[in-house]
Design a protein around this motif. Structure first.
Motif, PDB file in Angstrom:
ATOM      1  N   SER A 252       0.835  -1.197   0.000  1.00  0.00           N
ATOM      2  CA  SER A 252       0.000   0.000   0.000  1.00  0.00           C
ATOM      3  C   SER A 252       0.874   1.253   0.000  1.00  0.00           C
ATOM      4  CB  SER A 252      -0.920   0.010   1.223  1.00  0.00           C
ATOM      5  OG  SER A 252      -0.185   0.285   2.402  1.00  0.00           O
ATOM      6  N   SER A 253       0.361   2.321  -0.567  1.00  0.00           N
ATOM      7  CA  SER A 253       1.121   3.570  -0.625  1.00  0.00           C
ATOM      8  C   SER A 253       1.395   4.119   0.769  1.00  0.00           C
ATOM      9  CB  SER A 253       0.364   4.600  -1.477  1.00  0.00           C
ATOM     10  OG  SER A 253      -0.921   4.858  -0.936  1.00  0.00           O
TER      11      SER A 253
ATOM     12  N   VAL B  64       4.466   2.426   2.143  1.00  0.00           N
ATOM     13  CA  VAL B  64       5.697   2.950   1.536  1.00  0.00           C
ATOM     14  C   VAL B  64       6.084   4.263   2.189  1.00  0.00           C
ATOM     15  CG1 VAL B  64       6.781   3.730  -0.595  1.00  0.00           C
ATOM     16  CG2 VAL B  64       5.170   1.828  -0.655  1.00  0.00           C
ATOM     17  N   THR B  65       5.095   5.123   2.396  1.00  0.00           N
ATOM     18  CA  THR B  65       5.359   6.412   3.037  1.00  0.00           C
ATOM     19  C   THR B  65       5.905   6.217   4.441  1.00  0.00           C
ATOM     20  OG1 THR B  65       3.572   7.413   1.764  1.00  0.00           O
ATOM     21  CG2 THR B  65       4.337   8.603   3.708  1.00  0.00           C
TER      22      THR B  65
ATOM     23  N   VAL C  17       1.322  -0.638  -6.224  1.00  0.00           N
ATOM     24  CA  VAL C  17       0.649  -0.077  -5.057  1.00  0.00           C
ATOM     25  C   VAL C  17      -0.852   0.033  -5.322  1.00  0.00           C
ATOM     26  CG1 VAL C  17       2.677   1.215  -4.322  1.00  0.00           C
ATOM     27  CG2 VAL C  17       1.049   2.286  -5.874  1.00  0.00           C
ATOM     28  N   ASP C  18      -1.592   0.374  -4.265  1.00  0.00           N
ATOM     29  CA  ASP C  18      -3.032   0.561  -4.436  1.00  0.00           C
ATOM     30  C   ASP C  18      -3.337   1.857  -5.170  1.00  0.00           C
ATOM     31  OD1 ASP C  18      -2.017   1.998  -2.319  1.00  0.00           O
ATOM     32  OD2 ASP C  18      -3.626   1.503  -0.915  1.00  0.00           O
ATOM     33  N   TYR C  19      -2.640   2.931  -4.798  1.00  0.00           N
ATOM     34  CA  TYR C  19      -2.820   4.221  -5.453  1.00  0.00           C
ATOM     35  C   TYR C  19      -1.474   4.932  -5.571  1.00  0.00           C
ATOM     36  CZ  TYR C  19      -7.697   3.534  -4.037  1.00  0.00           C
ATOM     37  OH  TYR C  19      -8.941   3.018  -3.855  1.00  0.00           O
ATOM     38  N   ILE C  20      -1.211   5.500  -6.716  1.00  0.00           N
ATOM     39  CA  ILE C  20      -0.073   6.403  -6.870  1.00  0.00           C
ATOM     40  C   ILE C  20      -0.560   7.791  -6.470  1.00  0.00           C
ATOM     41  CG2 ILE C  20       1.570   7.447  -8.470  1.00  0.00           C
ATOM     42  CD1 ILE C  20       1.389   4.895 -10.152  1.00  0.00           C
ATOM     43  N   THR C  21       0.057   8.357  -5.444  1.00  0.00           N
ATOM     44  CA  THR C  21      -0.410   9.625  -4.881  1.00  0.00           C
ATOM     45  C   THR C  21       0.710  10.660  -4.857  1.00  0.00           C
ATOM     46  OG1 THR C  21       0.203   9.097  -2.602  1.00  0.00           O
ATOM     47  CG2 THR C  21      -1.944   8.290  -3.376  1.00  0.00           C
TER      48      THR C  21
ATOM     49  N   LEU D 126       3.039   9.811  -1.985  1.00  0.00           N
ATOM     50  CA  LEU D 126       3.950   8.712  -2.306  1.00  0.00           C
ATOM     51  C   LEU D 126       5.113   9.203  -3.160  1.00  0.00           C
ATOM     52  CD1 LEU D 126       4.585   5.633  -2.419  1.00  0.00           C
ATOM     53  CD2 LEU D 126       3.162   5.545  -4.480  1.00  0.00           C
TER      54      LEU D 126
ATOM     55  N   LEU E  20       6.479   2.758 -10.871  1.00  0.00           N
ATOM     56  CA  LEU E  20       5.290   2.697 -10.022  1.00  0.00           C
ATOM     57  C   LEU E  20       4.085   2.308 -10.864  1.00  0.00           C
ATOM     58  CD1 LEU E  20       5.685   5.976  -7.895  1.00  0.00           C
ATOM     59  CD2 LEU E  20       6.325   3.643  -7.254  1.00  0.00           C
TER      60      LEU E  20
ATOM     61  N   ASP F 152      -0.192   1.224 -10.356  1.00  0.00           N
ATOM     62  CA  ASP F 152      -1.325   0.982  -9.479  1.00  0.00           C
ATOM     63  C   ASP F 152      -2.492   0.415 -10.284  1.00  0.00           C
ATOM     64  OD1 ASP F 152      -2.554   3.114 -10.767  1.00  0.00           O
ATOM     65  OD2 ASP F 152      -2.602   4.434  -9.029  1.00  0.00           O
TER      66      ASP F 152
END
Length: 486
Positions: free
Chosen positions: A41-42, A45-46, A77-81, A84, A100, A102
């Protein structure tokens, strides 16, 4: 993990969520240079990359960053934000390769999405050479809807030294944004755009005015592109890899231009509007260098496409050919292929309704050497859901036929007993029966797949000469061994 320089974790890391998750990674080697994770999950990672206070330490004593020397990072990942991207770009000082991907299961909200300001944070340390940001359509038809041309322009200003850029799912980016990349990144060698739904021929309008020396280009699901775009693109004569899958409006005029590329090794044309005549434009040019060719789902192609590609001098270096989902390809076309004596290593013909037992017999006895019969060189053969395949064909998978075959795609429903017997009698043959796509990587010339066609592993030899021989009897029922040899 203390001495590893490269680490790949191809599973869902989030199932090990723990209150001290980041502390576990403190045991990783400080020399770690490459990290690949199958899913994380993002947020994790953070947490992993954000510096934290050590136990019972004042604010001035921050714990050292994990992965201080990481150069290559590849994450699903679930979401690239924005968060992140910012955390990665700021925290990994030596990063040169960022990949990356998602696959959202619901439409992302502002907090869990990538925006123009987030793109501006990429490459803060100026060392990035490879960038890949892909939004997969695996679960939901979704895009990076909060990124437009402005975001790409801001990113391009900081990526002038980039050598490879892959962007997938940027639905609001137009020719203006993509042209900024082409004109700003003078060192760019590899460009990949997927689901570029606003990408048109104008993106390559003045590409000849740039100093680019592109070697690898993928334009997947870019349905507004026409032949004119490819004519302009191939002014880059150094192209070695060209992926034009599902560009529906590309036809024979594009092939005429592609045929002039002297170094092209891989050409993927799945779903395009090409004809047999168009493929003939490749025969006296690019077919002398082409190693991999895919025309999957090109509905206009017929048996004549085989003679259009191959003649006495062309196509001899081709190793990988995908003829899947061609409704007009029949056994006659495969007979022509067998007569060409091209030493193919991988052949895919899945979902071809007119392909039957005759094709398998032709390939099984295919001669590839003028000096004598050496059998087929095929190491991968995908026949899944071919309409006229019957149980009769399975006798042709008995040795000495297909001596190098290591991966076979069929339907178990053709004859379950024969498929089971085949799996027992050839233990080094992987038989796929569920419609899964077979591997597409190049075969390892030093490993199992590189065995000489006369060489058989001791275990396989023992099985072939021992009790498993009875399984061949089951497979050959209805015809004697002498008949099969004939």
């Amino acid at each position: 993990m203390r001495e590893s320089k490269s680490l790949s974790l191809m599973f869902d890391v989030s199932i090990f969520l723990h209150h001290n998750f980041s502390q576990v990674w403190a045991t990783a080697s400080a020399k770690l240079a490459a990290l690949e994770i199958g899913y994380i999950s993002s947020v994790m990672v953070t947490e992993l990359l954000s510096p934290t206070l050590g136990p019972q330490q004042p604010p001035s004593h921050m714990q050292p960053l994990v992965f201080p020397h990481i150069q290559r990072l590849s994450l699903s990942v679930d979401y690239i934000t924005d968060t992140l991207v910012a955390t990665i770009s700021k925290g990994l000082m030596s990063l040169s390769h960022l990949d990356l991907r998602d696959a959202p299961i619901i439409e992302p909200t502002m907090t869990f999405d990538l925006t123009n300001p987030g793109l501006q944070l990429i490459n803060q340390h100026g060392k990035l050479k490879y960038l890949s940001l892909i939004r997969s359509q695996e679960y939901l038809q979704t895009y990076f809807r909060r990124v437009n041309d402005l975001g790409i322009l801001l990113m391009a200003d900081k990526c002038s030294n980039m050598e490879s850029i892959s962007l997938g799912g940027f639905c609001r980016v137009t020719d203006t944004g993509f042209r900024a990349i082409l004109h700003s990144c003078s060192s760019l060698q590899k460009l990949r755009v997927s689901h570029g739904i606003q990408l048109t021929d104008l993106v390559f309008h003045d590409i000849s005015a740039t100093s680019l020396s592109l070697t690898n280009v993928s334009l997947i699901w870019c349905n507004l592109l026409t032949n004119l775009a490819i004519v302009r693109l191939v002014t880059n004569l150094g192209l070695m890899y060209l992926d034009l899958r599902d560009c529906r409006n590309l036809g024979d005029e594009a092939l005429q231009a592609i045929g002039m590329l002297p170094k092209l090794k891989t050409l993927l044309l799945d779903g395009s509007d090409i004809s047999d005549m168009g493929l003939s434009y490749l025969r006296h040019g690019v077919m002398r260098s082409l190693v991999s060719l895919s025309v999957r789902g090109c509905k206009r192609l017929t048996d004549r496409c085989i003679s259009a590609i191959f003649d006495y001098s062309s196509g001899k270096v081709l190793q990988d050919l995908d003829l899947s989902n061609l409704p007009n390809l029949s056994d006659n076309g495969i007979l022509l292929l067998a007569k060409s004596r091209v030493p193919l290593m991988e052949l895919r013909m899945r979902e071809c309704p007119l392909i039957g037992d005759t094709s398998i017999m032709a390939l099984a006895s295919m001669q590839v050497d003028e000096g004598g019969w050496h059998g087929s060189t095929l190491r991968l053969l995908d026949l899944y859901n071919c309409g006229h395949i019957t149980s009769l064909s399975f006798r042709w998978f008995k040795r000495p036929y297909f001596p190098r075959l290591r991966c076979l795609g069929v339907m178990r429903s053709v004859n379950r007993d024969m498929v089971d017997a085949l799996e027992r009698s050839r233990p080094f043959l992987c038989v796929a029966c569920r419609g899964e796509e077979l591997g597409t990587g190049h075969w390892d010339s030093d490993g199992l797949y590189g065995q000489d066609q006369e060489e058989v592993d001791e275990l396989e030899q023992w099985l072939l000469e021992g009790e498993i021989e009875s399984d061949y009897g089951e497979m050959g029922e209805g015809g004697s061994e002498e008949e099969m040899e004939d």
